[in-house]
Design an enzyme around this catalytic site. Structure first.
Site, PDB file in Angstrom:
ATOM      1  N   LYS A  13      23.049  52.453 -65.169  1.00  0.00           N
ATOM      2  CA  LYS A  13      23.545  52.613 -66.402  1.00  0.00           C
ATOM      3  C   LYS A  13      22.799  53.557 -67.301  1.00  0.00           C
ATOM      4  CE  LYS A  13      22.774  48.334 -67.877  1.00  0.00           C
ATOM      5  NZ  LYS A  13      22.079  47.723 -66.452  1.00  0.00           N
ATOM      6  N   ARG A  88      25.578  42.108 -73.936  1.00  0.00           N
ATOM      7  CA  ARG A  88      25.133  41.372 -72.713  1.00  0.00           C
ATOM      8  C   ARG A  88      25.462  40.086 -73.003  1.00  0.00           C
ATOM      9  NH1 ARG A  88      20.690  44.972 -71.140  1.00  0.00           N
ATOM     10  NH2 ARG A  88      19.715  44.416 -69.285  1.00  0.00           N
ATOM     11  N   ARG A 127      11.946  52.131 -59.137  1.00  0.00           N
ATOM     12  CA  ARG A 127      12.344  52.742 -60.379  1.00  0.00           C
ATOM     13  C   ARG A 127      10.864  53.012 -61.111  1.00  0.00           C
ATOM     14  NH1 ARG A 127      16.281  50.334 -64.867  1.00  0.00           N
ATOM     15  NH2 ARG A 127      14.902  48.432 -64.829  1.00  0.00           N
ATOM     16  N   ARG A 160       7.877  49.463 -64.980  1.00  0.00           N
ATOM     17  CA  ARG A 160       8.131  48.509 -66.135  1.00  0.00           C
ATOM     18  C   ARG A 160       7.616  47.203 -65.512  1.00  0.00           C
ATOM     19  NH1 ARG A 160      14.423  49.262 -67.848  1.00  0.00           N
ATOM     20  NH2 ARG A 160      14.032  46.998 -67.843  1.00  0.00           N
ATOM     21  N   ARG A 171      16.459  38.061 -63.867  1.00  0.00           N
ATOM     22  CA  ARG A 171      17.252  38.869 -64.618  1.00  0.00           C
ATOM     23  C   ARG A 171      18.827  38.923 -63.966  1.00  0.00           C
ATOM     24  NH1 ARG A 171      13.925  43.896 -64.243  1.00  0.00           N
ATOM     25  NH2 ARG A 171      15.707  45.205 -65.312  1.00  0.00           N
TER      26      ARG A 171
HETATM   27  P1  ADP Z   1      18.166  46.931 -67.246  1.00  0.00           P
HETATM   28  O1  ADP Z   1      18.969  47.989 -67.686  1.00  0.00           O
HETATM   29  O2  ADP Z   1      17.303  46.975 -66.274  1.00  0.00           O
HETATM   30  O3  ADP Z   1      18.858  45.609 -67.212  1.00  0.00           O
HETATM   31  P2  ADP Z   1      17.363  47.129 -69.853  1.00  0.00           P
HETATM   32  O4  ADP Z   1      16.220  48.215 -70.118  1.00  0.00           O
HETATM   33  O5  ADP Z   1      18.616  47.308 -70.438  1.00  0.00           O
HETATM   34  O6  ADP Z   1      16.984  46.785 -68.488  1.00  0.00           O
HETATM   35  O7  ADP Z   1      16.757  45.598 -70.791  1.00  0.00           O
HETATM   36  C1  ADP Z   1      15.621  45.277 -70.579  1.00  0.00           C
HETATM   37  C2  ADP Z   1      15.328  43.940 -71.114  1.00  0.00           C
HETATM   38  O8  ADP Z   1      15.390  43.958 -72.417  1.00  0.00           O
HETATM   39  C3  ADP Z   1      16.342  42.868 -70.726  1.00  0.00           C
HETATM   40  O9  ADP Z   1      15.887  42.133 -69.584  1.00  0.00           O
HETATM   41  C4  ADP Z   1      16.281  41.808 -71.988  1.00  0.00           C
HETATM   42  O10 ADP Z   1      15.080  41.114 -72.017  1.00  0.00           O
HETATM   43  C5  ADP Z   1      16.277  42.905 -72.943  1.00  0.00           C
HETATM   44  N1  ADP Z   1      17.747  43.224 -73.682  1.00  0.00           N
HETATM   45  C6  ADP Z   1      17.874  44.621 -73.556  1.00  0.00           C
HETATM   46  N2  ADP Z   1      19.391  44.760 -73.959  1.00  0.00           N
HETATM   47  C7  ADP Z   1      19.543  43.426 -74.499  1.00  0.00           C
HETATM   48  C8  ADP Z   1      20.573  42.805 -75.150  1.00  0.00           C
HETATM   49  N3  ADP Z   1      21.704  43.697 -75.401  1.00  0.00           N
HETATM   50  N4  ADP Z   1      20.607  41.390 -75.591  1.00  0.00           N
HETATM   51  C9  ADP Z   1      19.520  40.795 -75.388  1.00  0.00           C
HETATM   52  N5  ADP Z   1      18.344  41.352 -74.537  1.00  0.00           N
HETATM   53  C10 ADP Z   1      18.482  42.763 -74.220  1.00  0.00           C
HETATM   54  P1  ADP Z   2      20.069  50.342 -65.362  1.00  0.00           P
HETATM   55  O1  ADP Z   2      19.775  51.013 -66.657  1.00  0.00           O
HETATM   56  O2  ADP Z   2      21.617  49.921 -64.887  1.00  0.00           O
HETATM   57  O3  ADP Z   2      19.014  49.287 -65.137  1.00  0.00           O
HETATM   58  P2  ADP Z   2      18.834  52.773 -64.073  1.00  0.00           P
HETATM   59  O4  ADP Z   2      19.770  53.874 -64.382  1.00  0.00           O
HETATM   60  O5  ADP Z   2      17.397  52.848 -64.609  1.00  0.00           O
HETATM   61  O6  ADP Z   2      19.599  51.512 -63.903  1.00  0.00           O
HETATM   62  O7  ADP Z   2      18.779  52.891 -62.411  1.00  0.00           O
HETATM   63  C1  ADP Z   2      17.871  52.084 -61.425  1.00  0.00           C
HETATM   64  C2  ADP Z   2      17.068  52.716 -60.553  1.00  0.00           C
HETATM   65  O8  ADP Z   2      18.130  53.267 -59.597  1.00  0.00           O
HETATM   66  C3  ADP Z   2      16.554  54.151 -61.289  1.00  0.00           C
HETATM   67  O9  ADP Z   2      15.237  54.339 -60.323  1.00  0.00           O
HETATM   68  C4  ADP Z   2      17.366  55.447 -60.808  1.00  0.00           C
HETATM   69  O10 ADP Z   2      16.661  56.507 -60.413  1.00  0.00           O
HETATM   70  C5  ADP Z   2      17.941  54.656 -59.544  1.00  0.00           C
HETATM   71  N1  ADP Z   2      19.583  55.020 -59.506  1.00  0.00           N
HETATM   72  C6  ADP Z   2      20.178  55.180 -60.271  1.00  0.00           C
HETATM   73  N2  ADP Z   2      21.564  55.664 -60.055  1.00  0.00           N
HETATM   74  C7  ADP Z   2      21.507  55.669 -58.490  1.00  0.00           C
HETATM   75  C8  ADP Z   2      22.214  55.903 -57.481  1.00  0.00           C
HETATM   76  N3  ADP Z   2      23.645  56.180 -57.591  1.00  0.00           N
HETATM   77  N4  ADP Z   2      21.706  55.949 -56.224  1.00  0.00           N
HETATM   78  C9  ADP Z   2      20.267  55.836 -56.141  1.00  0.00           C
HETATM   79  N5  ADP Z   2      19.543  55.466 -57.070  1.00  0.00           N
HETATM   80  C10 ADP Z   2      20.268  55.263 -58.370  1.00  0.00           C
END
Ligand code: ADP
Ligand code: ADP
Ligand code: ZN
Length: 215
Positions: A13, A88, A127, A160, A171
Site C-alpha cells: 500500500k 481498517r 522492509r 519498524r 497483525r
Molecule cells: P502496515 O501497512 O504494515 O499494515 P501501517 O503503517 O498502516 O502498517 O500501520 C501500523 C500500525 O498503526 C497498525 O498495526 C495499527 O496499530 C496502527 N494503525 C494504522 N492505521 C490504523 C487504522 N486505520 N486504524 C487503527 N490502527 C491503525
Molecule cells: P504496506 O504499506 O501495505 O504495509 P509496503 O508498501 O510498506 O506495504 O511494502 C512492504 C515491503 O515490501 C516494503 O519493503 C516494500 O519495499 C516491499 N514491496 C512492496 N511492493 C512490492 C512488490 N510488488 N514486490 C516485492 N516487494 C514489494
C-alpha cells in the site's frame, strides 16, 4: 481521484501510494505514518497509540477517525487523495462515509491488493525505512544503496518495531478479522477493484493505473 488502498500488512500500500502521488499529484494519507509521527513526538495521542501498535493491534477508531477527519479538510485534499491504511474497521468505513458526505465528496475507487501470505511475511521482514526522508525499501526486492544507506538521500535505514515475526502474526490475524470484511463492504457499494499485488512493484503500479482508468 479519491482512492482507498486496501490490503494486508506488507501488501504494498505505502509503496503504491508513493507512485500514485507522483502520477496524480494528490496527497497520500497514511494513518500508520501519522501515528508513528505522533509516537516520535511523544504527544498524549502518540503515547496511547504506541501501546496498540507495539502489540500489532489497532489504535481506537475514535483516534484514527479524528486524524483523518482533520486531514481531509486540508485544501490539498480537494482534488483528490490516496488513503493508505484507512479505513481498517467497519466503524471507520462508516465514519469516512459521513466525513466525505459533510465535505461534499465521493470516493472513486477502492483498490484491494491481493498478495499471498508467504510473500507478505517476506516483504515485512525485509522492509526498511529511511529515518531522514521516510522512503521505504526492501533488502531484496527494492534494495537501498550498496553501503546500506538510503538510495535517495544517504540517510540511515531503520526497521519498524512491529515488523518482527510474532507481531506480524498478530497483525495478520487482526487484518483477517477486522479489515478483510471491508472488501464486501465496498463491493456492495460498487467501488471495489481487486488487483494482483504479487508481481514487481512497477507491474502492480501499471495494473492499478489500468483499474483506475475504468472508474
Ligand atoms: P502496515 O501497512 O504494515 O499494515 P501501517 O503503517 O498502516 O502498517 O500501520 C501500523 C500500525 O498503526 C497498525 O498495526 C495499527 O496499530 C496502527 N494503525 C494504522 N492505521 C490504523 C487504522 N486505520 N486504524 C487503527 N490502527 C491503525
Ligand atoms: P504496506 O504499506 O501495505 O504495509 P509496503 O508498501 O510498506 O506495504 O511494502 C512492504 C515491503 O515490501 C516494503 O519493503 C516494500 O519495499 C516491499 N514491496 C512492496 N511492493 C512490492 C512488490 N510488488 N514486490 C516485492 N516487494 C514489494
Ligand atoms: Zn532517505
Amino acid at each position: 481521484m479519491k482512492i482507498i488502498l486496501l490490503g494486508p500488512p506488507g501488501a504494498g500500500k505505502g509503496t503504491q501510494a508513493a507512485l500514485l502521488v507522483e502520477k496524480y499529484s494528490i496527497p497520500q494519507i497514511s494513518t500508520g505514518d501519522m501515528l508513528r509521527t505522533a509516537v516520535q513526538a511523544q504527544s498524549p495521542m502518540g503515547i496511547e497509540a504506541k501501546k496498540h501498535m507495539d502489540a500489532g493491534g489497532l489504535v481506537p477508531d475514535s483516534v484514527v477517525v479524528g486524524i483523518v477527519r482533520e486531514r481531509l479538510q486540508n485544501d490539498d485534499c480537494q482534488k483528490g487523495f490516496i488513503l493508505d491504511g484507512f479505513p481498517r474497521t467497519r466503524p471507520q468505513a462508516d465514519s469516512l462515509k459521513q466525513v466525505l458526505k459533510e465535505l461534499g465528496q465521493e470516493l472513486d475507487s477502492v483498490i484491494s491488493l491481493q498478495v499471498d501470505i508467504d510473500a507478505l511475511v517476506e516483504r515485512l521482514t525485509g522492509r526498511r525505512t529511511c529515518v531522514d526522508c521516510g522512503k521505504g525499501f526492501h533488502l531484496r526486492f527494492d534494495p537501498p544503496a550498496q553501503d546500506g544507506t538510503c538510495r535517495f538521500c544517504g540517510g540511515e535505514l531503520s526497521q519498524r518495531d512491529d515488523d518482527r515475526e510474532e507481531t506480524i502474526r498478530n497483525r495478520m490475524k487482526v487484518y483477517q478479522q477486522q479489515t478483510a470484511p471491508l472488501e464486501d463492504y465496498y463491493r456492495e457499494e460498487g467501488l471495489l477493484v481487486t488487483v494482483d499485488g504479487m508481481g514487481e512493484i512497477l507491474k502492480v503500479h501499471r495494473a492499478i493505473i489500468e483499474a483506475l482508468q475504468d472508474c
